[in-house]
Design a protein around this motif. Structure first.
Motif, short mmCIF file in Angstrom:
data_model
loop_
_atom_site.label_atom_id
_atom_site.label_comp_id
_atom_site.label_asym_id
_atom_site.label_seq_id
_atom_site.Cartn_x
_atom_site.Cartn_y
_atom_site.Cartn_z
N ALA A 54 -21.40 -24.17 16.31
CA ALA A 54 -20.75 -23.09 17.05
C ALA A 54 -21.43 -21.76 16.74
O ALA A 54 -22.21 -21.65 15.79
CB ALA A 54 -19.26 -23.01 16.70
N ILE A 55 -21.14 -20.78 17.55
CA ILE A 55 -21.54 -19.40 17.28
C ILE A 55 -20.37 -18.73 16.59
O ILE A 55 -19.26 -18.68 17.13
CB ILE A 55 -21.89 -18.66 18.59
N LEU A 56 -20.60 -18.26 15.39
CA LEU A 56 -19.53 -17.67 14.58
C LEU A 56 -19.71 -16.16 14.49
O LEU A 56 -20.77 -15.68 14.09
CB LEU A 56 -19.53 -18.27 13.17
N LEU A 57 -18.67 -15.42 14.85
CA LEU A 57 -18.68 -13.96 14.77
C LEU A 57 -17.62 -13.53 13.76
O LEU A 57 -16.48 -13.99 13.83
CB LEU A 57 -18.35 -13.34 16.13
N GLY A 58 -17.99 -12.62 12.87
CA GLY A 58 -16.98 -12.14 11.94
C GLY A 58 -17.54 -11.22 10.88
O GLY A 58 -18.76 -11.05 10.76
N THR A 59 -16.64 -10.63 10.14
CA THR A 59 -17.06 -9.82 9.00
C THR A 59 -17.57 -10.74 7.91
O THR A 59 -17.24 -11.94 7.87
CB THR A 59 -15.91 -8.96 8.47
N ARG A 107 -17.41 -22.06 25.17
CA ARG A 107 -16.02 -22.46 24.99
C ARG A 107 -15.44 -21.72 23.78
O ARG A 107 -15.99 -21.76 22.68
CB ARG A 107 -15.95 -23.97 24.76
N VAL A 108 -14.32 -21.04 23.98
CA VAL A 108 -13.67 -20.29 22.90
C VAL A 108 -12.92 -21.25 21.99
O VAL A 108 -12.09 -22.06 22.46
CB VAL A 108 -12.71 -19.23 23.47
N GLU A 109 -13.22 -21.19 20.71
CA GLU A 109 -12.53 -22.01 19.71
C GLU A 109 -11.69 -21.11 18.81
O GLU A 109 -12.11 -20.01 18.45
CB GLU A 109 -13.55 -22.77 18.86
N ALA A 156 -22.19 -24.83 22.13
CA ALA A 156 -21.34 -24.67 23.31
C ALA A 156 -20.06 -23.90 23.01
O ALA A 156 -19.39 -23.43 23.92
CB ALA A 156 -20.98 -26.04 23.89
N GLY A 157 -19.73 -23.77 21.71
CA GLY A 157 -18.49 -23.10 21.32
C GLY A 157 -18.74 -21.79 20.61
O GLY A 157 -19.80 -21.57 20.02
N ILE A 158 -17.75 -20.90 20.66
CA ILE A 158 -17.84 -19.61 19.99
C ILE A 158 -16.52 -19.31 19.30
O ILE A 158 -15.44 -19.59 19.84
CB ILE A 158 -18.22 -18.47 20.98
N VAL A 159 -16.61 -18.74 18.11
CA VAL A 159 -15.43 -18.43 17.31
C VAL A 159 -15.50 -16.98 16.86
O VAL A 159 -16.53 -16.54 16.33
CB VAL A 159 -15.34 -19.34 16.06
N ALA A 160 -14.43 -16.24 17.07
CA ALA A 160 -14.29 -14.90 16.50
C ALA A 160 -13.28 -15.00 15.36
O ALA A 160 -12.12 -15.34 15.59
CB ALA A 160 -13.82 -13.90 17.55
N LEU A 161 -13.74 -14.72 14.15
CA LEU A 161 -12.86 -14.83 12.98
C LEU A 161 -12.08 -13.53 12.81
O LEU A 161 -12.36 -12.70 11.96
CB LEU A 161 -13.68 -15.15 11.74
N GLY A 162 -11.09 -13.36 13.67
CA GLY A 162 -10.27 -12.16 13.67
C GLY A 162 -9.83 -11.84 15.08
O GLY A 162 -10.33 -12.44 16.05
#
Length: 241
Positions: free
Chosen positions: A48-53, A38-40, A7-13
């Motif tokens: 969570a769904i994690l986006l990042g380099t 939901r933005v975390e 349910a949550g999503i994180v952009a590492l940057g």
């Protein structure tokens, strides 16, 4: 089959492209599954769904070991951290993360199983470019789909909404650059007074990781610079360019 999608999503940057990737994931999931992610701010104490380099993800999850990926390549996978199972979209750079988001959304659109996804993709060609033949007056050489979305009346259009949408289209299929004007170039396109207008197009493209280029008139050193020649081997011409 997507009931277990976090349910949550994180952009590492916080770069423009990475935030675009996050918003595109939210937009796609909402449109196809009727759910609002939901933005975390950080990796939460839940799946969570994690986006990042790869570098930022490695810093957040030291035990995580990505495969060798270069350039705009990306990795779609799942991994456990802190007792929670995360969906991960990773790339060496932010543009690759955006491409990974589009790839994952494409799988959902085709109703593919992503529960145990583990897939790396690498672009075959390092340069993926599209050339427009748009004229500054708004016409398009050999164009059959209406006037230019970039230019009208010898200026860049005031409303560049469709340029942003075009950037989204290009990014969705992994196109990284666009030459916006006709190869039979107008001399004005590289004059000092026109560059701020081109910068507005670049701003519209930038959140999608699309780079801007222009075709140039090779006689510019003579016609703009006042030299007697535009011979590319002439040292003065080299210096002018």
């Amino acid at each position: 089959q997507y009931v277990s999608l976090p349910a949550g999503i994180v952009a590492l940057g916080d770069t423009a492209v990475l935030l675009t990737a996050r918003e595109e994931m939210i937009r796609g999931v909402r449109g196809m599954l009727g759910r609002t992610l939901r933005v975390e701010p950080d990796v939460p104490k839940e799946s969570a769904i994690l986006l990042g380099t790869t570098a930022s993800l490695k810093a957040a999850m030291p035990s995580w070991n990505p495969p060798e990926i270069a350039g705009d390549g990306f990795w779609l996978t799942t991994a456990s951290a802190g007792g929670f199972r995360h969906y991960i979209i990773a790339s060496p750079n932010d543009r690759g993360v955006l491409y990974g988001v589009f790839a994952l959304l494409g799988k959902i659109a085709r109703e593919e199983d992503i529960a145990a996804i583990d897939e790396a993709q690498q672009p075959y060609a390092p340069v993926r470019w599209v050339n427009q033949w748009d004229n500054l007056n708004g016409t398009i050489e050999r164009g059959y789909g209406g006037p230019s979305i970039f230019f009208e009346n010898d200026n860049v259009r005031t409303d560049l909404t469709r340029v942003s949408e075009y950037g989204r289209l290009l990014a969705s299929i992994g196109i990284q650059g666009c030459t916006v004007n006709n190869v039979n170039a107008n001399l004005r396109v590289i004059r000092d007074d026109f560059l701020p207008e081109l910068a507005r197009i670049a701003d519209a493209f930038r959140p999608w990781g699309v780079q801007l280029a222009v075709s140039v008139d090779l006689s510019s050193p003579q016609k703009i610079g006042g030299l007697e020649t535009f011979d590319p081997l002439d040292p003065r011409v080299l210096a002018w360019w």
